[in-house]
Structures are given as structure tokens and as C-alpha cells.
Design an enzyme around this catalytic site. Structure first.
Site, PDB file in Angstrom:
ATOM      1  CE  LYS A  85      -4.485   0.160   2.229  1.00  0.00           C
ATOM      2  NZ  LYS A  85      -5.135   0.258   3.538  1.00  0.00           N
TER       3      LYS A  85
HETATM    4  C1  E4P Z   1      -8.439   1.084   3.427  1.00  0.00           C
HETATM    5  O1  E4P Z   1      -7.686   0.251   2.983  1.00  0.00           O
HETATM    6  C2  E4P Z   1      -8.358   1.680   4.765  1.00  0.00           C
HETATM    7  O2  E4P Z   1      -7.707   0.771   5.621  1.00  0.00           O
HETATM    8  C3  E4P Z   1      -9.693   1.931   5.395  1.00  0.00           C
HETATM    9  O3  E4P Z   1     -10.766   1.552   4.585  1.00  0.00           O
HETATM   10  C4  E4P Z   1      -9.833   3.261   6.053  1.00  0.00           C
HETATM   11  O4  E4P Z   1     -11.111   3.348   6.631  1.00  0.00           O
HETATM   12  P1  E4P Z   1     -11.493   4.354   7.803  1.00  0.00           P
HETATM   13  O5  E4P Z   1     -11.846   5.665   7.173  1.00  0.00           O
HETATM   14  O6  E4P Z   1     -12.681   3.725   8.450  1.00  0.00           O
HETATM   15  O7  E4P Z   1     -10.300   4.447   8.711  1.00  0.00           O
END
Ligand code: E4P
Length: 222
Positions: A85
Site C-alpha cells: 500500500k
Molecule cells: C483502506 O484500505 C483503509 O484501511 C480503510 O478503509 C480506512 O477506513 P477508515 O476511514 O474507516 O479508517
């Protein structure tokens, strides 16, 4: 549509994997920090990768291109199903190109506009992650980003997968599926909610009550 689980909790991942409900996992530094405790986050990721067959996203924390590439290459060594990522920054896009050239799959995270998604796809990302819930939180229509990205990717036959992230409730999943997002990454509580409907419970109770009456009648002396 594929479902990924958005967590670093081994307990939740094992539950969803053994029930056959998920196709992969996404983590981020916040989720890993919450779960890892005294453990090395790499060990946690290794364990997750052994439980899940599909892609497991693991995020770099470096902010410069060289740091991201080095960290990304190390993360990719953890298991074959790691997807690195990378944040949606200029340095990140250069890193995505370099990692892609080395055959390492990437997921560009923290995307908040369709044009960011297009840039990430052009850099060679395997996945782009628009954050729906966080856009809704600031009064924007998060789902618009998914809709626009889907149209743009279809227009140009871009095969980067659109991963709907920051999902907060089942209606987000329905909307993203209707638009044609390739993947939705769900917190465990949202995945659980997808299984439920009060009419299912009520219907099941009624069926069993009727059946038990029948069985009772059959057993009753004539
Ligand atoms: C995506 O890969 C992120 O880990 C995640 O969806 C972030 O979500 P949040 O806004 O609930 O922290």
C-alpha cells in the site's frame, strides 16, 4: 464484487476466512498499531497471509520514494500475497512505477478524487482505494468518486481494480456494487451486518415453530 476485510485482527480474519466470506484483507498503520501490541507487525502480517489466500495489503510508512520502494520490497518478501500500500503522493507514484517494474503489486491508498485514481492507475497500481466514508464525513458524496473512477477506467480500458475503502455501512456496499467497484473492503462489523435481516430471523422462527407444531401433533396420542 470481491470482499476484503479491513482489519489486522487475526481473530476476525480467521472467522471470515473460515466462513468463506472474504477474498482478501486490507491493513493500514492504524489498524496494525491497534492489533500488534508487543508483536512485530511483520509477524502479524505473516500470520494474516497464512490464513488468507487472497491479497493482503500492507502499507509503507516512508514518505520518500526510495524509502517506500525499499520498505515495499521488504513487505513483499513476507508472503506472495502481499500487496504494498502506497499513499497517493507524488513520491508515492514514482514508487508505484518502480515497484510495478519489479513485479510488486501495489494498492494506492488515501485517494479522495477520481483524478487521483486515474494518476495512480497510470503509474501502474494494481488497486486504487477511494475513501468513501471519510469524504462523506466532510460533507462530500464519497460514492461520486467510485462512480467517476468506474466510468474513466471503463473509457480507457484500465484494468486497475477499484477498491471501495472507508466503508461505514451496508448501503455503501450496495451502492459501490451497483456502480461496479471491483472490491469493497469492509470492517468486520459491516461484514456481519451484510448477513443479517430481521425478516430472515422472524421467518426462521416461524418456520421452526410451525414445524415443531407438526411434530407435536404427530407425536400426540390419538
Ligand atoms: C483502506 O484500505 C483503509 O484501511 C480503510 O478503509 C480506512 O477506513 P477508515 O476511514 O474507516 O479508517
Amino acid at each position: 464484487m470481491k470482499f476484503f476485510l479491513d482489519t489486522a485482527s487475526l481473530k476476525e480474519i480467521s472467522w471470515a476466512a473460515q466462513a468463506g466470506l472474504i477474498d482478501g484483507v486490507t491493513t493500514n498503520p492504524s489498524l496494525l498499531a491497534k492489533q500488534a501490541g508487543d508483536l512485530d507487525p511483520k509477524d502479524v502480517l505473516k500470520e494474516i497471509c497464512s490464513v488468507v489466500e487472497g491479497p493482503v495489503s500492507a502499507e509503507v510508512v516512508a514518505l520518500d520514494t526510495d524509502g517506500m520502494v525499499t520498505e515495499g520490497a521488504r513487505l513483499a518478501e513476507i508472503a506472495d500475497n502481499i500487496v504494498v500500500k502506497i499513499p497517493m503522493t507524488e513520491a508515492g507514484m514514482v514508487a508505484v512505477r518502480q515497484l510495478a517494474a519489479d513485479g510488486i503489486r501495489t494498492n494506492v491508498t488515501l485517494c479522495f478524487s477520481s483524478v487521483q485514481c486515474l494518476i495512480a492507475a497510470k503509474a501502474g497500481a494494481s488497486y486504487v482505494s477511494p475513501f468513501i466514508g471519510r469524504l462523506d464525513d466532510v460533507g462530500q458524496e464519497g460514492m461520486d468518486v467510485i462512480r467517476e473512477a468506474r466510468t474513466i477506467f471503463d473509457n480507457y480500458r484500465i484494468d486497475t481494480q477499484i477498491l471501495a475503502a472507508s466503508i461505514r455501512h451496508p448501503r455503501h456496499v450496495v451502492a459501490a456494487a451497483m456502480i461496479g467497484a471491483d472490491v469493497a473492503t469492509l470492517p468486520p462489523d459491516v461484514l456481519r451486518k451484510l448477513l443479517l435481516h430481521p425478516l430472515t430471523d422472524r421467518g426462521l422462527d416461524q418456520f421452526l415453530a410451525d414445524w415443531n407444531k407438526l411434530v407435536g401433533r404427530a407425536k400426540a396420542p390419538v
